[in-house]
Motif scaffolding. Structure first.
Motif, short mmCIF file in Angstrom:
data_model
loop_
_atom_site.label_atom_id
_atom_site.label_comp_id
_atom_site.label_asym_id
_atom_site.label_seq_id
_atom_site.Cartn_x
_atom_site.Cartn_y
_atom_site.Cartn_z
N UNK A 10 51.83 -31.22 -54.98
CA UNK A 10 52.80 -30.30 -54.39
C UNK A 10 53.82 -29.78 -55.40
N UNK A 11 54.18 -30.60 -56.39
CA UNK A 11 55.12 -30.08 -57.39
C UNK A 11 54.48 -28.97 -58.21
N UNK A 12 53.20 -29.14 -58.54
CA UNK A 12 52.47 -28.08 -59.24
C UNK A 12 52.33 -26.84 -58.37
N UNK A 13 52.00 -27.05 -57.09
CA UNK A 13 51.86 -25.92 -56.17
C UNK A 13 53.17 -25.16 -56.01
N UNK A 14 54.28 -25.88 -56.00
CA UNK A 14 55.58 -25.23 -55.84
C UNK A 14 55.93 -24.38 -57.06
N UNK A 15 55.68 -24.92 -58.24
CA UNK A 15 55.95 -24.15 -59.46
C UNK A 15 55.08 -22.90 -59.50
N UNK A 16 53.80 -23.07 -59.17
CA UNK A 16 52.88 -21.93 -59.19
C UNK A 16 53.29 -20.87 -58.17
N UNK A 17 53.65 -21.32 -56.97
CA UNK A 17 54.04 -20.36 -55.93
C UNK A 17 55.31 -19.61 -56.30
N UNK A 72 66.13 -22.23 -55.25
CA UNK A 72 67.02 -23.36 -54.98
C UNK A 72 66.21 -24.64 -54.75
N UNK A 73 65.10 -24.53 -54.01
CA UNK A 73 64.25 -25.71 -53.76
C UNK A 73 63.66 -26.24 -55.06
N UNK A 74 63.22 -25.34 -55.92
CA UNK A 74 62.65 -25.77 -57.20
C UNK A 74 63.71 -26.49 -58.04
N UNK A 75 64.91 -25.96 -58.06
CA UNK A 75 65.98 -26.60 -58.82
C UNK A 75 66.33 -27.97 -58.24
N UNK A 76 66.39 -28.05 -56.92
CA UNK A 76 66.71 -29.34 -56.28
C UNK A 76 65.62 -30.38 -56.55
N UNK A 77 64.36 -29.96 -56.44
CA UNK A 77 63.27 -30.92 -56.57
C UNK A 77 62.98 -31.33 -57.99
N UNK A 78 63.12 -30.41 -58.94
CA UNK A 78 62.75 -30.70 -60.32
C UNK A 78 63.93 -31.07 -61.21
N UNK A 79 65.15 -30.79 -60.76
CA UNK A 79 66.32 -31.06 -61.60
C UNK A 79 67.28 -32.03 -60.92
N UNK A 80 67.85 -31.61 -59.80
CA UNK A 80 68.90 -32.41 -59.18
C UNK A 80 68.39 -33.72 -58.59
N UNK A 81 67.25 -33.66 -57.89
CA UNK A 81 66.75 -34.85 -57.20
C UNK A 81 65.52 -35.46 -57.86
N UNK A 83 65.18 -37.69 -60.22
CA UNK A 83 65.22 -39.14 -60.45
C UNK A 83 65.82 -39.91 -59.28
N UNK A 84 66.35 -39.21 -58.30
CA UNK A 84 67.02 -39.89 -57.19
C UNK A 84 66.22 -39.88 -55.90
N UNK A 85 65.35 -38.89 -55.72
CA UNK A 85 64.57 -38.81 -54.48
C UNK A 85 63.41 -39.80 -54.54
N UNK A 86 63.24 -40.63 -53.51
CA UNK A 86 62.14 -41.61 -53.51
C UNK A 86 60.78 -40.93 -53.61
N UNK A 87 60.02 -41.29 -54.64
CA UNK A 87 58.70 -40.71 -54.82
C UNK A 87 58.67 -39.56 -55.80
N UNK A 88 59.84 -39.11 -56.25
CA UNK A 88 59.88 -38.06 -57.26
C UNK A 88 59.71 -36.66 -56.68
N UNK A 91 57.09 -35.99 -53.79
CA UNK A 91 57.54 -36.42 -52.47
C UNK A 91 58.64 -35.50 -51.93
N UNK A 92 59.47 -34.99 -52.82
CA UNK A 92 60.53 -34.07 -52.40
C UNK A 92 59.94 -32.81 -51.77
N UNK A 93 58.96 -32.22 -52.44
CA UNK A 93 58.36 -30.99 -51.92
C UNK A 93 57.45 -31.24 -50.72
N UNK A 94 57.07 -32.50 -50.51
CA UNK A 94 56.26 -32.84 -49.34
C UNK A 94 57.10 -32.95 -48.08
N UNK A 95 58.41 -33.02 -48.24
CA UNK A 95 59.31 -33.16 -47.09
C UNK A 95 59.53 -31.79 -46.45
#
Length: 313
Positions: A10-17, A72-81, A83-88, A91-95
């Motif tokens: 999902x992280x790859x899919x988000x960057x690509x999208x 904003x979602x990309x920044x939150x998932x790949x930068x802000x969260x 190291x803090x979001x469980x699962x990396x 998992x963030x983009x799966x929510x």
């Protein structure tokens, strides 16, 4: 369901999208500027085709909002969260129950309804019959209901698993929304194209210039562009593939591009200027509709008249 079954992470899919949506969004911005320029250049405010301007601005605002939310979602998932979001990030983009994702889905719904509504309105203007658009309107309402339920169940998803988009209540409403959107656009565009084609056949034997086939071609092109995107989304959903996230984000700027290309390509064609308002918007020419005949110039009579004038002089 294994990771192999759902395609790319999902992280790859988000960057690509985000990248692909950004490219398409750039094209849509250029076409938006072109559309506004064509319908406002050297015109007074009262002469501006206001329905075109309003719809173009709404599509631009919705696609811009969708693009901003995605960034904003990309920044939150790949930068802000990261190291803090469980699962990396994955998992963030799966929510899918996050507020940003739900808001993005709501924006997608509004832009889809606006795009389908434009096509249905064109059908009403060209056919000049309410009965013809009864079924498309019912399908449009079904799209609105399914899309609203999809957004609601996304916000109420009990788990943060990306699989919920393909299963449970959310998955069922998502499938209905995508399928109905595809069917509504295809059916409405087919009605519109058929009507223009029949008019073209009537005038083909008497016209003295290019007909309205350029209008038919550009409408078919726009319908194919949008339908291919929806068909790809259906295939990804049927295979429970994460490519659905990529296609879903690309559809928003595609709707805007399909709308803008109709106005720009028709406006460029000088032989079809009188059909712009009738076929695309329905203002200005709605009283006359699409002409069913073309004036034939009496060339021989005119030549004889000129000779008589020369003789008398």
């Amino acid at each position: 369901m294994s990771s192999a079954d759902i395609g790319m992470p999902l992280d790859t899919a988000t960057i690509m999208s985000t990248v692909l949506e950004g490219i398409l969004y750039g094209f849509s911005v250029l076409m938006f500027i072109g559309t506004i320029w064509i319908f406002t250049y050297k015109k007074r405010m009262e002469n501006v085709n206001q329905p075109v301007a309003v719809v173009a601005v709404l599509l631009f605002l919705l696609s811009t909002t969708h693009m901003v939310i995605e960034i904003i979602r990309v920044e939150d998932g790949l930068v802000k969260s990261r190291d803090t979001f469980p699962g990396g990030p994955a998992a963030f983009f799966a929510d899918v129950k996050q507020k940003m994702y739900v808001t993005k889905s709501a924006v997608n719904l509004m832009q889809t309804l606006l795009g389908d509504g434009i096509v249905i309105y064109r059908c009403n203007v060209v056919w000049k019959s309410v009965r013809v658009i009864i079924l498309p309107c019912m399908m449009w309402c079904a799209v609105a209901v399914c899309g609203s339920c999809k957004v609601y169940y996304l916000s109420q998803t009990p788990t943060s698993n990306a699989k919920s988009l393909f299963t449970d209540e959310t998955g069922r409403w998502t499938a209905a929304f995508i399928t109905l959107t595809f069917a509504t656009n295809l059916f409405s565009s087919g009605l519109l194209a058929y009507r223009i084609w029949t008019i073209e056949r009537r005038v083909s034997t008497v016209r003295t210039r290019k007909g309205i086939m350029p209008i038919l071609r550009v409408l078919v092109d726009a319908a194919i562009l949008y339908s291919v995107s929806n068909c790809s989304a259906i295939i990804c959903f049927a295979r429970s593939n994460n490519g659905l996230y990529v296609i879903g984000d690309m559809i928003n700027p595609t709707i805007s591009i399909a709308f803008y290309m109709v106005f720009i390509r028709i406006a460029i064609n000088k032989d079809t200027q009188e059909f712009i308002s009738t076929v695309c918007v329905g203002t200005g020419e709605t009283d006359r509709g699409i002409p069913l005949h073309y004036p034939i110039q009496p060339l021989r009579t005119s030549s004889t008249a000129y000779k008589q004038d020369d003789t008398s002089s």
